[in-house]
Motif scaffolding. Structure first.
Motif, PDB file in Angstrom:
ATOM      1  N   UNK A  53      14.313  33.039 -58.502  1.00 22.41           N
ATOM      2  CA  UNK A  53      14.205  31.870 -57.629  1.00 22.41           C
ATOM      3  C   UNK A  53      15.290  31.933 -56.556  1.00 22.41           C
ATOM      4  N   UNK A  54      14.908  31.672 -55.321  1.00 20.13           N
ATOM      5  CA  UNK A  54      15.875  31.698 -54.228  1.00 20.13           C
ATOM      6  C   UNK A  54      16.036  33.059 -53.586  1.00 20.13           C
ATOM      7  N   UNK A  55      15.322  34.062 -54.107  1.00 18.80           N
ATOM      8  CA  UNK A  55      15.407  35.394 -53.531  1.00 18.80           C
ATOM      9  C   UNK A  55      14.565  35.512 -52.265  1.00 18.80           C
ATOM     10  N   UNK A  56      14.783  36.575 -51.535  1.00 25.60           N
ATOM     11  CA  UNK A  56      13.999  36.847 -50.333  1.00 25.60           C
ATOM     12  C   UNK A  56      12.960  37.908 -50.665  1.00 25.60           C
ATOM     13  N   UNK A  57      11.720  37.480 -50.769  1.00 23.05           N
ATOM     14  CA  UNK A  57      10.662  38.398 -51.205  1.00 23.05           C
ATOM     15  C   UNK A  57      10.474  39.557 -50.224  1.00 23.05           C
ATOM     16  N   UNK A  58      10.480  39.255 -48.925  1.00 27.36           N
ATOM     17  CA  UNK A  58      10.297  40.313 -47.932  1.00 27.36           C
ATOM     18  C   UNK A  58      11.422  41.345 -48.011  1.00 27.36           C
ATOM     19  N   UNK A  59      12.661  40.855 -48.135  1.00 31.39           N
ATOM     20  CA  UNK A  59      13.790  41.778 -48.256  1.00 31.39           C
ATOM     21  C   UNK A  59      13.690  42.586 -49.543  1.00 31.39           C
ATOM     22  N   UNK A  60      13.287  41.911 -50.607  1.00 32.77           N
ATOM     23  CA  UNK A  60      13.161  42.598 -51.886  1.00 32.77           C
ATOM     24  C   UNK A  60      12.163  43.744 -51.832  1.00 32.77           C
ATOM     25  N   UNK A  61      11.021  43.497 -51.223  1.00 32.03           N
ATOM     26  CA  UNK A  61      10.004  44.543 -51.114  1.00 32.03           C
ATOM     27  C   UNK A  61      10.493  45.688 -50.227  1.00 32.03           C
ATOM     28  N   UNK A  62      11.213  45.347 -49.173  1.00 38.39           N
ATOM     29  CA  UNK A  62      11.747  46.385 -48.281  1.00 38.39           C
ATOM     30  C   UNK A  62      12.786  47.236 -49.000  1.00 38.39           C
ATOM     31  N   UNK A  63      13.616  46.601 -49.835  1.00 41.13           N
ATOM     32  CA  UNK A  63      14.621  47.345 -50.600  1.00 41.13           C
ATOM     33  C   UNK A  63      13.963  48.333 -51.559  1.00 41.13           C
ATOM     34  N   UNK A  64      12.910  47.876 -52.220  1.00 41.97           N
ATOM     35  CA  UNK A  64      12.202  48.735 -53.170  1.00 41.97           C
ATOM     36  C   UNK A  64      11.605  49.950 -52.456  1.00 41.97           C
ATOM     37  N   UNK A  65      10.966  49.708 -51.321  1.00 42.69           N
ATOM     38  CA  UNK A  65      10.351  50.807 -50.577  1.00 42.69           C
ATOM     39  C   UNK A  65      11.402  51.798 -50.078  1.00 42.69           C
ATOM     40  N   UNK A  66      12.529  51.276 -49.621  1.00 41.15           N
ATOM     41  CA  UNK A  66      13.602  52.141 -49.134  1.00 41.15           C
ATOM     42  C   UNK A  66      14.126  53.038 -50.256  1.00 41.15           C
TER      43      UNK A  66
END
Length: 251
Positions: A175-188
């Protein structure tokens, strides 16, 4: 004066990044010099303002007979800390260390690059979990992983890619996380893992993983665009619901 110090350190870090981006390995020596000066300014000692001014020139020429005159206190110097909080120094130091590691990696000194990246971790310990800071944590882990990958140690590299990937997963699940940033981190992190697999000759795995990364990137971009459209529609609807009918009639 403290504002000038902060600006000088961050500017030198950015200059280091720009030299690496524009000139690659050929600009690595100059980039490293900029990063080292940024670290001096962020640190507890003193720095030479004339040296820093020279680095701002397009083609700096260093006089071998120049006598250093380090009289300006660094951002972590006790004199400066009477005026500025330590976090300002730490912010500048994190940026400078990351760029120094990148410059060393461009030169080919993987061991020193790794040691430089690792110096960022203690500074980040007290920082909150948020997208901006987690991207810093993520970058350090990916960069350390890359130093291992370039020397052929996939297992050590992947241990850091996994941590970088977990940082992204946290933003998606918590909760409170940034989903878009999270997905970008995973892909990177997965993209870095693909290159590491290629480095050790595991070509089929590397190609398969990169295919997954590309497919997921397309899906994530589409989902993000749709979510933004829905949010914009809701905002417009809420704005319309709040309009005053009497005001519209008067208009």
């Amino acid at each position: 004066v403290t504002g000038v110090q902060t600006c000088a350190s961050l500017s030198l870090s950015e200059l280091c990044k720009r030299k690496l981006t524009q000139a690659g390995k050929e600009g690595a020596e100059e980039a490293l010099r900029c990063a080292d000066k940024a670290i001096e300014i962020a640190g507890p000692g003193f720095w030479d303002s004339d040296e820093v001014q020279l680095e701002a020139e397009d083609n700096p020429v260093l006089d071998p007979k120049y006598e250093k005159n380090a009289t300006s206190p660094g951002l972590a110097n006790p004199t400066t800390l009477k005026l500025l909080p330590l976090r300002v120094s730490q912010l500048c130091m994190r940026s400078a260390l990351l760029q120094r590691g990148n410059a060393l990696a461009a030169i080919g000194d993987e061991t020193e690059a790794r040691l430089t990246y690792e110096r960022v971790f203690p500074i980040l310990e007290g920082e909150p979990r948020c997208a901006r800071v987690d991207w810093e944590r993520h970058s350090v882990h990916v960069n350390i992983g890359n130093t291992h990958a370039r020397t052929g140690d996939f297992d050590k590299a992947d241990s850091h890619y996994k941590i970088a990937e977990e940082l992204g997963s946290d933003h998606i699940s918590e909760k409170g996380g940034s989903e878009d940033d999270g997905r970008a981190m995973i892909l990177c992190a997965r993209r870095a893992r693909s290159f590491a697999l290629k480095k050790v000759g595991r070509m089929d795995e590397a190609k398969a993983l990169m295919g997954e990364v590309i497919k997921q990137k397309v899906a994530d971009d589409a989902a993000s665009a749709k979510r933004k459209e829905e949010e914009a529609a809701k905002a417009a609807e809420a704005g319309g619901a709040g309009e005053d009918p009497a005001a519209e009639a008067t208009a």
